[in-house]
Design a protein around this motif. Structure first.
Motif, PDB file in Angstrom:
ATOM      1  N   GLY A  80      47.119  -9.707  22.452  1.00  0.00           N
ATOM      2  CA  GLY A  80      47.792 -10.466  21.404  1.00  0.00           C
ATOM      3  C   GLY A  80      49.174 -10.932  21.825  1.00  0.00           C
ATOM      4  O   GLY A  80      49.925 -11.483  21.020  1.00  0.00           O
ATOM      5  N   GLY A  81      49.537 -10.697  23.069  1.00  0.00           N
ATOM      6  CA  GLY A  81      50.827 -11.169  23.567  1.00  0.00           C
ATOM      7  C   GLY A  81      52.011 -10.355  23.068  1.00  0.00           C
ATOM      8  O   GLY A  81      53.156 -10.754  23.218  1.00  0.00           O
ATOM      9  N   ASN A  82      51.770  -9.167  22.471  1.00  0.00           N
ATOM     10  CA  ASN A  82      52.921  -8.405  21.967  1.00  0.00           C
ATOM     11  C   ASN A  82      53.062  -7.021  22.591  1.00  0.00           C
ATOM     12  O   ASN A  82      53.796  -6.186  22.103  1.00  0.00           O
ATOM     13  N   GLN A  83      52.356  -6.798  23.703  1.00  0.00           N
ATOM     14  CA  GLN A  83      52.488  -5.520  24.386  1.00  0.00           C
ATOM     15  C   GLN A  83      52.737  -5.784  25.866  1.00  0.00           C
ATOM     16  O   GLN A  83      52.072  -6.661  26.443  1.00  0.00           O
ATOM     17  N   ARG A  84      53.695  -5.070  26.444  1.00  0.00           N
ATOM     18  CA  ARG A  84      54.023  -5.314  27.845  1.00  0.00           C
ATOM     19  C   ARG A  84      53.324  -4.329  28.765  1.00  0.00           C
ATOM     20  O   ARG A  84      53.346  -3.131  28.546  1.00  0.00           O
ATOM     21  N   LEU A  85      52.732  -4.847  29.825  1.00  0.00           N
ATOM     22  CA  LEU A  85      52.118  -4.003  30.850  1.00  0.00           C
ATOM     23  C   LEU A  85      52.674  -4.402  32.205  1.00  0.00           C
ATOM     24  O   LEU A  85      53.205  -5.509  32.368  1.00  0.00           O
ATOM     25  N   GLY A  86      52.535  -3.492  33.163  1.00  0.00           N
ATOM     26  CA  GLY A  86      53.017  -3.776  34.507  1.00  0.00           C
ATOM     27  C   GLY A  86      52.243  -4.927  35.133  1.00  0.00           C
ATOM     28  O   GLY A  86      51.029  -5.042  34.940  1.00  0.00           O
ATOM     29  N   VAL A  87      52.946  -5.759  35.878  1.00  0.00           N
ATOM     30  CA  VAL A  87      52.298  -6.926  36.486  1.00  0.00           C
ATOM     31  C   VAL A  87      51.075  -6.511  37.298  1.00  0.00           C
ATOM     32  O   VAL A  87      50.051  -7.194  37.299  1.00  0.00           O
ATOM     33  N   PHE A  88      51.163  -5.338  37.967  1.00  0.00           N
ATOM     34  CA  PHE A  88      50.039  -4.925  38.820  1.00  0.00           C
ATOM     35  C   PHE A  88      48.879  -4.329  38.018  1.00  0.00           C
ATOM     36  O   PHE A  88      47.843  -3.995  38.583  1.00  0.00           O
ATOM     37  N   ALA A  89      49.086  -4.178  36.709  1.00  0.00           N
ATOM     38  CA  ALA A  89      47.984  -3.748  35.830  1.00  0.00           C
ATOM     39  C   ALA A  89      47.327  -4.951  35.168  1.00  0.00           C
ATOM     40  O   ALA A  89      46.485  -4.783  34.288  1.00  0.00           O
ATOM     41  N   THR A  90      47.736  -6.146  35.561  1.00  0.00           N
ATOM     42  CA  THR A  90      47.192  -7.359  34.926  1.00  0.00           C
ATOM     43  C   THR A  90      46.795  -8.391  35.975  1.00  0.00           C
ATOM     44  O   THR A  90      47.109  -8.243  37.156  1.00  0.00           O
ATOM     45  N   ARG A  91      46.133  -9.459  35.489  1.00  0.00           N
ATOM     46  CA  ARG A  91      45.776 -10.578  36.360  1.00  0.00           C
ATOM     47  C   ARG A  91      46.737 -11.739  36.141  1.00  0.00           C
ATOM     48  O   ARG A  91      46.383 -12.894  36.374  1.00  0.00           O
ATOM     49  N   SER A  92      47.946 -11.437  35.682  1.00  0.00           N
ATOM     50  CA  SER A  92      48.959 -12.474  35.472  1.00  0.00           C
ATOM     51  C   SER A  92      49.109 -13.358  36.705  1.00  0.00           C
ATOM     52  O   SER A  92      48.997 -12.890  37.844  1.00  0.00           O
ATOM     53  N   THR A  93      49.413 -14.618  36.474  1.00  0.00           N
ATOM     54  CA  THR A  93      49.641 -15.525  37.598  1.00  0.00           C
ATOM     55  C   THR A  93      51.060 -15.376  38.167  1.00  0.00           C
ATOM     56  O   THR A  93      51.336 -15.860  39.257  1.00  0.00           O
ATOM     57  N   PHE A  94      51.956 -14.732  37.410  1.00  0.00           N
ATOM     58  CA  PHE A  94      53.361 -14.584  37.843  1.00  0.00           C
ATOM     59  C   PHE A  94      53.521 -13.281  38.621  1.00  0.00           C
ATOM     60  O   PHE A  94      53.909 -12.253  38.085  1.00  0.00           O
ATOM     61  N   ARG A  95      53.204 -13.323  39.910  1.00  0.00           N
ATOM     62  CA  ARG A  95      53.159 -12.128  40.753  1.00  0.00           C
ATOM     63  C   ARG A  95      54.128 -12.295  41.913  1.00  0.00           C
ATOM     64  O   ARG A  95      54.484 -13.412  42.275  1.00  0.00           O
ATOM     65  N   PRO A  96      54.554 -11.163  42.541  1.00  0.00           N
ATOM     66  CA  PRO A  96      55.488 -11.266  43.678  1.00  0.00           C
ATOM     67  C   PRO A  96      54.957 -12.203  44.763  1.00  0.00           C
ATOM     68  O   PRO A  96      55.702 -13.019  45.293  1.00  0.00           O
TER      69      PRO A  96
END
Ligand code: SAH
Length: 235
Positions: A80-96
């Motif tokens: 729902g876009g209201n909980q934060r998780l670590g980038v490495f726990a997600t498939r987010s496109t905004f990665r190192p």
């Protein structure tokens, strides 16, 4: 070791903008993508044996979001876009390192002029640089008792799709050039792409997205997606 990666080629995809792209491969089977290998990789021998595999892994660059850098935590749309998780726990496109990984169906290999690979079930933006292709190995890559964290199942189907009579006429026209376009529109819209993009406070009801050379327009009405038009874009 600092790697320098050279694109093997650039994806030609039905998805011309980020909005509407499924969140993972496989969700929209009608989503086609094609890759022509660039020299010096465009040799038939470089894909010898690949025809025995139904699926491949693609390692690619998130070229559309790479300028945005990375953040240590992200808000997955799935929550729902209201909980934060670590980038490495997600498939987010905004990665190192802005690298994406998708498993897609290998729909065809053409080695008559260079090398062209056809994929289906892709979640890739048009122009995506591909850095590597690896065969999908079912015995090693398919783990049947794996846990899916915050995304244990595929997303629920969110809306029914209907086409207005005018959209039906457009669809009939568009299907001549793009036979799979009806399936593509239906499979894309049924997950309701809005939550990934618009806040829940967004009251807009009219939406549009470009698929291939068509602007697809729809309206959210009483929990249904009513497709009103598929208009051929200029140029
Ligand atoms: N399967 C990949 C991508 C997951 S993120 C992985 O797990 O690494 C999926 C989102 O990536 C899609 O909704 C789409 O909007 C976005 N996307 C696809 N290709 C992209 C690109 N070249 N640049 C930026 N974003 C892209």
């Amino acid at each position: 070791m600092h790697l320098t990666l050279t694109p093997l080629g650039y994806i030609e995809s039905c998805f011309k903008e980020k909005f509407g792209i499924p969140r993972q491969p496989g969700l929209v089977q009608a989503a086609r993508a094609s890759l022509r290998l660039l020299p010096p990789f465009d040799r038939a021998e470089a894909v010898r044996g690949l025809d025995g595999f139904s699926h491949v892994w693609l390692i690619f660059g998130f070229h559309g979001t790479a300028d945005g850098g990375w953040r240590p935590t992200v808000r997955p749309p799935r929550l729902g876009g209201n909980q934060r998780l670590g980038v490495f726990a997600t498939r987010s496109t905004f990665r190192p390192n802005p690298l994406g990984l998708s498993v897609v169906r290998l729909a065809g290999i053409d080695t008559s002029h260079g090398v062209r690979l056809e994929f289906s079930g892709a979640d890739l933006l048009d122009g995506t640089p591909i850095y590597d292709i690896k065969p999908y190995l079912p015995y090693a890559d398919a783990i049947t008792d794996a846990c899916g964290g915050f995304a244990p199942d595929e997303p629920a189907i969110a809306v029914d799709i209907v086409f207005t009579p005018e959209a039906e006429r457009h669809l009939e026209q568009a299907s001549r050039a793009r036979p799979q376009i009806r399936a593509l529109v239906e499979e894309m819209l049924r997950y309701d792409p809005r939550p990934a993009y618009f806040g829940s406070s967004d009251r807009r009801k009219d939406f549009g997205v470009r698929l291939y050379e068509f602007d697809v327009k729809w309206r959210i009405d009483d929990g249904r997606a009513v497709v009103t038009a598929l208009e051929r874009c200029e140029a």
